[in-house]
Design a protein around this motif. Structure first.
Motif, PDB file in Angstrom:
ATOM      1  N   PHE A   7      -6.587 -22.533 -13.119  1.00  0.00           N
ATOM      2  CA  PHE A   7      -8.073 -22.405 -13.367  1.00  0.00           C
ATOM      3  C   PHE A   7      -8.507 -21.324 -12.422  1.00  0.00           C
ATOM      4  CE2 PHE A   7      -8.088 -25.421 -10.261  1.00  0.00           C
ATOM      5  CZ  PHE A   7      -9.412 -25.607  -9.441  1.00  0.00           C
ATOM      6  N   PHE A   8      -9.625 -21.008 -12.732  1.00  0.00           N
ATOM      7  CA  PHE A   8     -10.458 -19.865 -12.177  1.00  0.00           C
ATOM      8  C   PHE A   8     -11.830 -19.844 -12.355  1.00  0.00           C
ATOM      9  CE2 PHE A   8      -9.421 -17.564 -15.745  1.00  0.00           C
ATOM     10  CZ  PHE A   8     -10.323 -16.732 -16.034  1.00  0.00           C
ATOM     11  N   HIS A   9     -12.918 -19.079 -11.807  1.00  0.00           N
ATOM     12  CA  HIS A   9     -14.170 -19.087 -12.330  1.00  0.00           C
ATOM     13  C   HIS A   9     -14.540 -17.648 -12.229  1.00  0.00           C
ATOM     14  CE1 HIS A   9     -13.625 -22.402  -9.169  1.00  0.00           C
ATOM     15  NE2 HIS A   9     -14.178 -23.229  -9.957  1.00  0.00           N
ATOM     16  N   PRO A  10     -15.690 -17.539 -13.077  1.00  0.00           N
ATOM     17  CA  PRO A  10     -16.043 -15.966 -13.375  1.00  0.00           C
ATOM     18  C   PRO A  10     -16.588 -15.458 -12.004  1.00  0.00           C
ATOM     19  CG  PRO A  10     -16.995 -17.599 -15.094  1.00  0.00           C
ATOM     20  CD  PRO A  10     -16.366 -18.507 -14.169  1.00  0.00           C
ATOM     21  N   TYR A  11     -17.264 -16.251 -11.184  1.00  0.00           N
ATOM     22  CA  TYR A  11     -17.703 -15.812  -9.811  1.00  0.00           C
ATOM     23  C   TYR A  11     -16.501 -15.343  -8.897  1.00  0.00           C
ATOM     24  CZ  TYR A  11     -17.405 -20.793  -8.361  1.00  0.00           C
ATOM     25  OH  TYR A  11     -17.277 -21.879  -8.293  1.00  0.00           O
ATOM     26  N   ASP A  12     -15.216 -15.764  -9.439  1.00  0.00           N
ATOM     27  CA  ASP A  12     -14.163 -15.444  -8.400  1.00  0.00           C
ATOM     28  C   ASP A  12     -13.641 -13.951  -8.605  1.00  0.00           C
ATOM     29  OD1 ASP A  12     -13.857 -17.817  -7.398  1.00  0.00           O
ATOM     30  OD2 ASP A  12     -12.699 -18.665  -8.969  1.00  0.00           O
ATOM     31  N   LEU A  13     -14.191 -13.346 -10.018  1.00  0.00           N
ATOM     32  CA  LEU A  13     -13.735 -12.056 -10.626  1.00  0.00           C
ATOM     33  C   LEU A  13     -14.324 -10.883  -9.723  1.00  0.00           C
ATOM     34  CD1 LEU A  13     -13.572 -13.186 -14.207  1.00  0.00           C
ATOM     35  CD2 LEU A  13     -11.771 -12.879 -12.742  1.00  0.00           C
ATOM     36  N   GLY A  35     -10.312 -10.204  -6.607  1.00  0.00           N
ATOM     37  CA  GLY A  35     -10.055 -11.625  -7.252  1.00  0.00           C
ATOM     38  C   GLY A  35      -9.232 -10.896  -8.705  1.00  0.00           C
ATOM     39  N   MET A  36      -9.805  -9.868  -9.208  1.00  0.00           N
ATOM     40  CA  MET A  36      -9.173  -9.407 -10.650  1.00  0.00           C
ATOM     41  C   MET A  36      -7.755  -8.921 -10.201  1.00  0.00           C
ATOM     42  SD  MET A  36     -12.025  -7.695 -12.732  1.00  0.00           S
ATOM     43  CE  MET A  36     -14.015  -8.143 -12.787  1.00  0.00           C
ATOM     44  N   ARG A  37      -7.675  -8.183  -9.037  1.00  0.00           N
ATOM     45  CA  ARG A  37      -6.243  -7.715  -8.792  1.00  0.00           C
ATOM     46  C   ARG A  37      -5.394  -8.711  -8.812  1.00  0.00           C
ATOM     47  NH1 ARG A  37      -9.579  -3.990  -5.545  1.00  0.00           N
ATOM     48  NH2 ARG A  37      -8.650  -5.058  -3.744  1.00  0.00           N
ATOM     49  N   LYS A  38      -5.852  -9.837  -7.888  1.00  0.00           N
ATOM     50  CA  LYS A  38      -4.720 -11.179  -7.834  1.00  0.00           C
ATOM     51  C   LYS A  38      -4.755 -11.646  -9.074  1.00  0.00           C
ATOM     52  CE  LYS A  38      -6.585 -11.379  -3.134  1.00  0.00           C
ATOM     53  NZ  LYS A  38      -7.432 -12.148  -2.046  1.00  0.00           N
ATOM     54  N   PHE A  39      -5.729 -11.862  -9.822  1.00  0.00           N
ATOM     55  CA  PHE A  39      -5.662 -12.283 -11.272  1.00  0.00           C
ATOM     56  C   PHE A  39      -4.387 -11.433 -11.856  1.00  0.00           C
ATOM     57  CE2 PHE A  39      -6.046 -12.867 -15.797  1.00  0.00           C
ATOM     58  CZ  PHE A  39      -6.797 -14.184 -16.068  1.00  0.00           C
ATOM     59  N   LEU A  86      -6.035 -21.063  -6.923  1.00  0.00           N
ATOM     60  CA  LEU A  86      -6.717 -20.465  -8.258  1.00  0.00           C
ATOM     61  C   LEU A  86      -5.796 -19.016  -8.595  1.00  0.00           C
ATOM     62  CD1 LEU A  86     -10.438 -20.449  -7.357  1.00  0.00           C
ATOM     63  CD2 LEU A  86      -8.965 -22.187  -7.991  1.00  0.00           C
ATOM     64  N   LEU A  87      -6.076 -18.722  -9.869  1.00  0.00           N
ATOM     65  CA  LEU A  87      -5.405 -17.533 -10.221  1.00  0.00           C
ATOM     66  C   LEU A  87      -5.928 -16.321  -9.712  1.00  0.00           C
ATOM     67  CD1 LEU A  87      -5.046 -18.242 -14.245  1.00  0.00           C
ATOM     68  CD2 LEU A  87      -3.181 -17.429 -12.468  1.00  0.00           C
ATOM     69  N   THR A  88      -6.981 -16.462  -9.002  1.00  0.00           N
ATOM     70  CA  THR A  88      -7.529 -15.192  -8.210  1.00  0.00           C
ATOM     71  C   THR A  88      -7.378 -15.280  -6.817  1.00  0.00           C
ATOM     72  OG1 THR A  88      -9.700 -16.477  -8.193  1.00  0.00           O
ATOM     73  CG2 THR A  88      -9.453 -14.960  -9.998  1.00  0.00           C
ATOM     74  N   ASP A  89      -6.339 -16.190  -6.373  1.00  0.00           N
ATOM     75  CA  ASP A  89      -5.879 -16.258  -4.915  1.00  0.00           C
ATOM     76  C   ASP A  89      -4.763 -15.542  -4.875  1.00  0.00           C
ATOM     77  OD1 ASP A  89      -7.954 -18.040  -4.163  1.00  0.00           O
ATOM     78  OD2 ASP A  89      -6.856 -19.905  -4.432  1.00  0.00           O
ATOM     79  N   ASP A  90      -4.571 -15.125  -3.506  1.00  0.00           N
ATOM     80  CA  ASP A  90      -3.122 -14.639  -3.225  1.00  0.00           C
ATOM     81  C   ASP A  90      -1.909 -15.340  -3.151  1.00  0.00           C
ATOM     82  OD1 ASP A  90      -0.987 -12.771  -2.447  1.00  0.00           O
ATOM     83  OD2 ASP A  90      -2.196 -12.176  -0.712  1.00  0.00           O
ATOM     84  N   ILE A 132      -4.157 -22.081 -18.973  1.00  0.00           N
ATOM     85  CA  ILE A 132      -5.050 -21.264 -17.925  1.00  0.00           C
ATOM     86  C   ILE A 132      -6.559 -21.863 -18.596  1.00  0.00           C
ATOM     87  CG2 ILE A 132      -6.001 -19.184 -17.113  1.00  0.00           C
ATOM     88  CD1 ILE A 132      -3.471 -17.885 -17.702  1.00  0.00           C
ATOM     89  N   GLY A 133      -7.278 -22.181 -17.452  1.00  0.00           N
ATOM     90  CA  GLY A 133      -8.807 -22.891 -17.705  1.00  0.00           C
ATOM     91  C   GLY A 133      -9.520 -21.928 -16.916  1.00  0.00           C
ATOM     92  N   CYS A 134     -10.723 -21.702 -17.462  1.00  0.00           N
ATOM     93  CA  CYS A 134     -11.904 -20.968 -16.473  1.00  0.00           C
ATOM     94  C   CYS A 134     -13.110 -22.063 -16.424  1.00  0.00           C
ATOM     95  CB  CYS A 134     -12.292 -19.646 -17.112  1.00  0.00           C
ATOM     96  SG  CYS A 134     -13.571 -18.877 -16.170  1.00  0.00           S
ATOM     97  N   ASP A 135     -13.349 -22.374 -15.372  1.00  0.00           N
ATOM     98  CA  ASP A 135     -14.630 -23.112 -15.144  1.00  0.00           C
ATOM     99  C   ASP A 135     -15.849 -22.235 -15.149  1.00  0.00           C
ATOM    100  OD1 ASP A 135     -12.870 -25.222 -14.885  1.00  0.00           O
ATOM    101  OD2 ASP A 135     -13.515 -25.653 -12.699  1.00  0.00           O
ATOM    102  N   VAL A 136     -16.640 -22.176 -16.295  1.00  0.00           N
ATOM    103  CA  VAL A 136     -17.633 -21.389 -16.554  1.00  0.00           C
ATOM    104  C   VAL A 136     -18.878 -21.682 -15.942  1.00  0.00           C
ATOM    105  CG1 VAL A 136     -18.727 -19.848 -18.242  1.00  0.00           C
ATOM    106  CG2 VAL A 136     -16.506 -20.518 -18.669  1.00  0.00           C
TER     107      VAL A 136
END
Length: 299
Positions: free
Chosen positions: A254-260, A264-268, A234-238, A5-9
């Motif tokens: 991967f995901f991004h902080p602005y996806d949270l 987005g957090m519930r889907k993560f 993305l990990l924050t997608d449905d 898992i990567g996060c593009d910060v």
């Protein structure tokens, strides 16, 4: 099955960057602490790829501001078994246009790497727009990057950074990790690079989605239908109760902080639970994955 898992910060920057933004462009990183609290002991190891490039330097005064401004967070994550890496958008300031434009071979690349590497080992990367090229991957290889996971097998995408249309092309990329050829970043072969390219996990498109992707390719003058059914999530997608297609021993996401966002957090959380319920799944950092791949190669 290894899961990476990567996060593009990324900071929040305007689409057309022609002046220094007002306010704190890294404010969205506060959402990471909220995610960690929500996940608790269920939070898997993540490779946090901190953006460091000329647009960040222009906007904040330093290449490494994403790290230095939030150093307590990164220290906490590293102590908890997470890894830090590097994310960059290959854009450079063009004085003639008085704004940032896409740059396939940025002169600042080594400087940005050096600044981050003064704080932690930069073993892993993901590129902005998932962009790949012979020149870029060769440059990352020379800088000592051990693993990149920008590749999206079967995908060709178009972006508009500034006034140009950028094509990201991974149509011929395999689903398994590989050492890219120095002559063809999408394949293993002659003059292989030392770094591993770990392609992202791909879901299967619906019939309607496949048709729309085909029409998009035709609109851009691309007549290849290779990999048309592949879809990146993305990990924050449905995920709609789906899992990625098999084809590799490593699934990269991967995901991004602005996806949270709240959604987005519930889907993560839901997607991580689905992965954790799989048999014999192991969540690994990028360096752990590259070490495992190299050991498997030698055996």
């Amino acid at each position: 099955m290894k899961v990476l898992i990567g996060c593009d910060v990324d900071p929040v920057l305007p689409a057309i960057l022609d002046r220094r933004p007002a306010g704190d462009v890294w404010e969205c990183l506060s959402r990471i602490d909220v995610l960690l609290e929500r996940m608790g002991s269920d939070m898997p190891a993540v490779t946090w790829l901190i953006r460091a490039d000329q647009s960040v330097e222009f906007s904040t005064g330093s290449f490494e501001s994403g790290y230095t401004k939030h150093r307590p967070l990164w220290d906490k994550l590293q102590k908890g078994g997470h890894e830090l890496g590097w994310h960059m958008h290959t854009m450079s300031y063009a004085p003639s246009q008085q704004q940032f434009v896409f740059d396939p071979a940025p002169e600042w690349l080594a400087v940005a790497h050096e600044r981050l590497a003064s704080f932690f080992s930069v073993n892993a990367t993901r590129t902005g727009w998932d962009y790949g090229s012979n020149a870029l991957l060769s440059a990352l290889d020379r800088l000592g990057v051990a693993v990149d996971f920008s590749a999206l097998p079967g995908n060709v995408l178009w972006f508009s950074p500034g006034k140009v249309t950028l094509m990201t092309d991974w149509r011929d990329c395999p689903t398994e990790p590989y050492h890219p050829s120095g002559n063809d970043y999408q394949r293993s072969g002659t003059d292989p690079l030392k770094l591993w390219e770990v392609p992202g996990a791909q879901f299967r498109h619906s019939a309607a989605g496949t048709l729309l992707r085909g029409l998009l390719r035709l609109r851009h003058g691309c007549f290849s239908m290779s990999g048309l059914e592949n879809r990146t999530q993305l990990l924050t997608d449905d995920w709609q109760q789906q899992l990625p297609q098999r084809g590799s021993d490593v699934w990269a996401f991967f995901f991004h902080p602005y996806d949270l966002t709240e959604s987005g957090m519930r889907k993560f959380q839901a997607n991580i639970r689905r992965l954790q319920d799989l048999p014999a799944v192991e969540f690994k950092t990028a360096t752990e994955v590259s070490t495992w791949l190299s050991a498997r190669d030698r055996s």
